[in-house]
Design a protein around this motif. Structure first.
Motif, PDB file in Angstrom:
ATOM      1  N   LEU A 172       9.185  -3.069  36.969  1.00  0.00           N
ATOM      2  CA  LEU A 172       8.686  -1.792  36.493  1.00  0.00           C
ATOM      3  C   LEU A 172       8.589  -1.811  34.973  1.00  0.00           C
ATOM      4  O   LEU A 172       9.535  -2.202  34.291  1.00  0.00           O
ATOM      5  CB  LEU A 172       9.603  -0.663  36.959  1.00  0.00           C
ATOM      6  CG  LEU A 172       9.840  -0.605  38.479  1.00  0.00           C
ATOM      7  CD1 LEU A 172      10.811   0.523  38.823  1.00  0.00           C
ATOM      8  CD2 LEU A 172       8.519  -0.425  39.219  1.00  0.00           C
ATOM      9  N   GLY A 173       7.468  -1.403  34.469  1.00  0.00           N
ATOM     10  CA  GLY A 173       7.226  -1.528  33.037  1.00  0.00           C
ATOM     11  C   GLY A 173       8.280  -0.853  32.176  1.00  0.00           C
ATOM     12  O   GLY A 173       8.699  -1.402  31.157  1.00  0.00           O
ATOM     13  N   HIS A 174       8.716   0.321  32.568  1.00  0.00           N
ATOM     14  CA  HIS A 174       9.684   1.043  31.755  1.00  0.00           C
ATOM     15  C   HIS A 174      11.109   0.882  32.254  1.00  0.00           C
ATOM     16  O   HIS A 174      12.048   0.879  31.463  1.00  0.00           O
ATOM     17  CB  HIS A 174       9.351   2.545  31.749  1.00  0.00           C
ATOM     18  CG  HIS A 174       8.006   2.843  31.199  1.00  0.00           C
ATOM     19  ND1 HIS A 174       6.893   2.996  31.987  1.00  0.00           N
ATOM     20  CD2 HIS A 174       7.592   2.992  29.930  1.00  0.00           C
ATOM     21  CE1 HIS A 174       5.851   3.233  31.224  1.00  0.00           C
ATOM     22  NE2 HIS A 174       6.234   3.233  29.967  1.00  0.00           N
ATOM     23  N   PHE A 175      11.253   0.761  33.567  1.00  0.00           N
ATOM     24  CA  PHE A 175      12.574   0.965  34.155  1.00  0.00           C
ATOM     25  C   PHE A 175      13.192  -0.304  34.716  1.00  0.00           C
ATOM     26  O   PHE A 175      14.181  -0.250  35.433  1.00  0.00           O
ATOM     27  CB  PHE A 175      12.480   2.052  35.238  1.00  0.00           C
ATOM     28  CG  PHE A 175      11.900   3.338  34.717  1.00  0.00           C
ATOM     29  CD1 PHE A 175      12.547   4.049  33.708  1.00  0.00           C
ATOM     30  CD2 PHE A 175      10.687   3.832  35.192  1.00  0.00           C
ATOM     31  CE1 PHE A 175      12.007   5.227  33.204  1.00  0.00           C
ATOM     32  CE2 PHE A 175      10.141   5.004  34.697  1.00  0.00           C
ATOM     33  CZ  PHE A 175      10.799   5.716  33.692  1.00  0.00           C
ATOM     34  N   GLY A 176      12.598  -1.453  34.395  1.00  0.00           N
ATOM     35  CA  GLY A 176      13.238  -2.719  34.687  1.00  0.00           C
ATOM     36  C   GLY A 176      12.924  -3.295  36.057  1.00  0.00           C
ATOM     37  O   GLY A 176      12.057  -2.824  36.788  1.00  0.00           O
ATOM     38  N   LYS A 203      13.525  -4.277  39.895  1.00  0.00           N
ATOM     39  CA  LYS A 203      14.149  -3.697  41.078  1.00  0.00           C
ATOM     40  C   LYS A 203      13.811  -4.580  42.280  1.00  0.00           C
ATOM     41  O   LYS A 203      12.728  -5.173  42.337  1.00  0.00           O
ATOM     42  CB  LYS A 203      13.632  -2.272  41.344  1.00  0.00           C
ATOM     43  CG  LYS A 203      13.767  -1.336  40.168  1.00  0.00           C
ATOM     44  CD  LYS A 203      15.220  -0.981  39.865  1.00  0.00           C
ATOM     45  CE  LYS A 203      15.352  -0.110  38.638  1.00  0.00           C
ATOM     46  NZ  LYS A 203      15.754  -0.841  37.430  1.00  0.00           N
ATOM     47  N   TYR A 206      17.921   2.113  35.985  1.00  0.00           N
ATOM     48  CA  TYR A 206      16.596   2.521  35.521  1.00  0.00           C
ATOM     49  C   TYR A 206      16.603   2.893  34.037  1.00  0.00           C
ATOM     50  O   TYR A 206      15.553   2.917  33.407  1.00  0.00           O
ATOM     51  CB  TYR A 206      16.087   3.707  36.349  1.00  0.00           C
ATOM     52  CG  TYR A 206      15.638   3.323  37.735  1.00  0.00           C
ATOM     53  CD1 TYR A 206      14.299   3.087  38.012  1.00  0.00           C
ATOM     54  CD2 TYR A 206      16.558   3.160  38.758  1.00  0.00           C
ATOM     55  CE1 TYR A 206      13.879   2.717  39.283  1.00  0.00           C
ATOM     56  CE2 TYR A 206      16.161   2.794  40.036  1.00  0.00           C
ATOM     57  CZ  TYR A 206      14.821   2.566  40.294  1.00  0.00           C
ATOM     58  OH  TYR A 206      14.406   2.198  41.537  1.00  0.00           O
ATOM     59  N   ARG A 218      17.237   0.711  27.910  1.00  0.00           N
ATOM     60  CA  ARG A 218      16.113  -0.176  28.195  1.00  0.00           C
ATOM     61  C   ARG A 218      15.074  -0.109  27.079  1.00  0.00           C
ATOM     62  O   ARG A 218      14.854   0.956  26.489  1.00  0.00           O
ATOM     63  CB  ARG A 218      15.456   0.202  29.521  1.00  0.00           C
ATOM     64  CG  ARG A 218      16.266  -0.182  30.718  1.00  0.00           C
ATOM     65  CD  ARG A 218      15.435  -0.231  31.967  1.00  0.00           C
ATOM     66  NE  ARG A 218      16.208  -0.820  33.047  1.00  0.00           N
ATOM     67  CZ  ARG A 218      16.394  -2.140  33.199  1.00  0.00           C
ATOM     68  NH1 ARG A 218      15.851  -2.987  32.352  1.00  0.00           N
ATOM     69  NH2 ARG A 218      17.122  -2.599  34.182  1.00  0.00           N
ATOM     70  N   ASN A 258      11.952   0.048  27.002  1.00  0.00           N
ATOM     71  CA  ASN A 258      10.824   0.977  27.139  1.00  0.00           C
ATOM     72  C   ASN A 258      11.250   2.345  27.659  1.00  0.00           C
ATOM     73  O   ASN A 258      10.461   3.055  28.273  1.00  0.00           O
ATOM     74  CB  ASN A 258       9.751   0.361  28.031  1.00  0.00           C
ATOM     75  CG  ASN A 258       9.113  -0.844  27.370  1.00  0.00           C
ATOM     76  OD1 ASN A 258       8.622  -0.757  26.249  1.00  0.00           O
ATOM     77  ND2 ASN A 258       9.169  -1.982  28.031  1.00  0.00           N
ATOM     78  N   GLN A 294      10.123   7.900  29.481  1.00  0.00           N
ATOM     79  CA  GLN A 294       9.562   6.564  29.350  1.00  0.00           C
ATOM     80  C   GLN A 294       8.806   6.491  28.031  1.00  0.00           C
ATOM     81  O   GLN A 294       8.142   7.451  27.642  1.00  0.00           O
ATOM     82  CB  GLN A 294       8.649   6.201  30.524  1.00  0.00           C
ATOM     83  CG  GLN A 294       7.250   6.749  30.481  1.00  0.00           C
ATOM     84  CD  GLN A 294       7.150   8.159  31.031  1.00  0.00           C
ATOM     85  OE1 GLN A 294       8.102   8.923  30.970  1.00  0.00           O
ATOM     86  NE2 GLN A 294       5.983   8.499  31.544  1.00  0.00           N
ATOM     87  N   ALA A 295       8.953   5.356  27.331  1.00  0.00           N
ATOM     88  CA  ALA A 295       8.184   5.140  26.106  1.00  0.00           C
ATOM     89  C   ALA A 295       6.821   4.609  26.504  1.00  0.00           C
ATOM     90  O   ALA A 295       6.729   3.594  27.180  1.00  0.00           O
ATOM     91  CB  ALA A 295       8.905   4.139  25.210  1.00  0.00           C
ATOM     92  N   LEU A 296       5.787   5.299  26.130  1.00  0.00           N
ATOM     93  CA  LEU A 296       4.455   4.884  26.578  1.00  0.00           C
ATOM     94  C   LEU A 296       4.167   3.463  26.120  1.00  0.00           C
ATOM     95  O   LEU A 296       4.328   3.121  24.964  1.00  0.00           O
ATOM     96  CB  LEU A 296       3.390   5.833  26.032  1.00  0.00           C
ATOM     97  CG  LEU A 296       3.352   7.211  26.703  1.00  0.00           C
ATOM     98  CD1 LEU A 296       2.185   8.017  26.162  1.00  0.00           C
ATOM     99  CD2 LEU A 296       3.261   7.106  28.217  1.00  0.00           C
ATOM    100  N   SER A 297       3.760   2.655  27.075  1.00  0.00           N
ATOM    101  CA  SER A 297       3.451   1.258  26.782  1.00  0.00           C
ATOM    102  C   SER A 297       2.732   0.692  27.991  1.00  0.00           C
ATOM    103  O   SER A 297       2.763   1.273  29.066  1.00  0.00           O
ATOM    104  CB  SER A 297       4.726   0.456  26.496  1.00  0.00           C
ATOM    105  OG  SER A 297       5.630   0.590  27.574  1.00  0.00           O
TER     106      SER A 297
END
Lengths: 357, 89
Positions: A53-57, A59, B43, B52, B54, B84-87
């Motif tokens: 997941l791009g933001h949340f790592g 899984k 998360y 994290r 992002n 969430q950091a936009l990316s």
């Protein structure tokens, strides 16, 4: 199983089915999410999908009904990083490969850790011996900023024996279930290093290593600098010096019943990772690398810039069905060992991995 | 009581409780939320329990600065938003 397969892509997991009319997309899961690796159902029917997941790592999700429903299970996690530790952060970046033997599952990861699960993904244990072996200090990124394990090949008949391959960090083998590891890079050569480092096992970039299930001492390697083969369980590697078009590429597949037969997808060179002359081709050897056929029927032969990455080529247990997915979202199938190909889709997200099962 | 909320983007993966807490720091507030849903931890934080790369946290409208210790202080009426950091694309 040769009539079901999976394509793990940048934006979802696609279930593929083969009927008399050919391969088609039957279902999609995790639509919109990056699926970096997939493990088809193991002996007990469990399958795993690794998301990034791009933001949340990272899984990991599991399914016990062939992908109809999924539930999140444990994610491999690195231990607390000592303050004095050098090298990449001890933080999971990606699950790059998944392999199983019986119901034991392994996950090869960036930044270079091998994890094992004996409870179908409910928990994971880092292979401490490989992680702490001194040679890891020389590993570096190949394809990503940090090193990663992309090939996991347990011995099909001898429990505890396994070979893993790392970009960039060479080939490693254990005979005792991961308690100790030894480098297996004799014969390899890294042209991207200074001459005195060219044979250093810790800097080799095997793009992909596959083992023949019916002849486990036979392995094939697509390396950054060419094609190599081993017939002694990776103790020594012999370079295959002539392959048509180019010996550069990422993917390799070996026939499940014939260690002499293997497939490769050549690209121009490391500085130009596209098909030669814009025409996609597959190189097949049936004699252990002494000669190759270049297979093109059904593949695009002009203005084609598809790249087939490490896990983008797979052969079914029957040795006849092949699937090939590209980083620009094309998917092709062959039912005759690569002699002819048909297009399954030209509109998928970038394909990370294809697997039968 | 400080109040901590999570981006609705997370709801497709896991439950995101809105937590009222007497926590004095960001990390304590996050721990209060993780106590309600342990799955949420992975998360928001990485293997080393750092924020994290992002994910971004705003405390009373200002971006948090300590991504490692997460020691940013909270006031009794602080509002914490985990976003969430936009990316990417």
């Amino acid at each position: 199983m040769s009539d079901r397969a999976w394509a793990a892509t940048r934006k979802g997991l696609f279930e593929l089915r083969r009927q008399s009319s050919g391969w088609s997309i039957a279902n999609v899961g995790f639509l919109g999410e990056p699926v970096s690796a997939v493990l088809p159902p193991t002996a007990s029917g469990r399958m795993l999908a690794a998301l990034n997941l791009g933001h949340f790592g990272v899984k990991v999700h599991a399914s016990d009904d062939g992908g109809a429903t999924w539930q999140e299970v444990a994610t491999p996690a690195y231990p607390a990083q000592p303050a004095q530790a050098s090298g990449p952060a001890w933080t999971l970046v990606q699950v790059w490969s998944l392999a199983a033997q019986g119901d034991t599952v392994w996950a090869g990861t960036l930044p270079g850790g091998l994890f094992r699960s004996d409870d179908r993904g409910a928990s994971w244990q880092l292979d401490e011996a490989l992680w702490h072996q001194p040679g890891r200090a020389e590993w570096f990124g190949g394809g990503y900023d940090v090193p990663g394990i992309h090939s996991i090949e347990p011995h099909p008949a001898r429990p505890g024996e396994m070979i893993v391959a790392v970009s960039c960090g060479g080939v490693w083998a254990t005979r005792d279930g991961g308690a100790t590891w030894a480098p297996k890079c004799k014969g390899l050569r890294a042209a991207y290093m200074p001459p005195e480092q060219a044979e250093n096992p810790n800097v080799q970039d095997p793009h992909r290593v596959v083992r023949c299930p019916s002849a486990p001492e036979s392995l094939w390697m697509q390396h950054h600098n060419g094609i190599w083969r081993s017939t002694d369980g990776a103790e020594t590697w012999q370079e295959v010096t002539f392959a048509p078009l180019s010996s550069f590429g990422f993917a390799v597949a070996v026939h499940p019943a014939d260690p002499q037969t293997a497939w490769f997808v050549p690209g121009v060179a490391d500085q130009q990772r596209v098909p030669v002359d814009g025409a996609l081709a597959v190189n097949r050897t049936c004699d252990g690398g002494r000669s190759f056929e270049t297979l093109r029927a059904g593949l695009p032969q002009s203005a084609c810039y598809d790249l087939v990455y490490r896990h983008g080529l797979a052969v079914a247990p029957d040795g006849r069905q092949l699937l090939m997915g590209s980083t620009t979202g094309s998917l092709w199938a062959s039912g005759n060992g690569g002699d002819t190909w048909s297009t399954v889709s030209n509109h998928l997200p970038p394909v990370h991995a294809v697997r039968f099962g | 009581m400080a109040r901590i909320e999570f981006t609705p983007q997370l709801r497709r993966f896991t439950e995101t409780p809105v937590v009222e807490t007497g926590a004095a720091t960001l990390r304590e507030a996050l721990e209060a939320a993780f106590a309600q849903n342990p799955r949420l931890r992975g998360y928001v934080l990485d293997d080393q329990a750092h924020l994290r790369a992002n994910v971004v946290v705003f405390i009373d409208g200002r971006r948090s600065t300590d991504r490692v210790a997460l020691a940013d202080p909270l006031g009794p009426g602080s509002r914490v938003h985990v976003m969430q950091a936009l990316s990417g694309g």
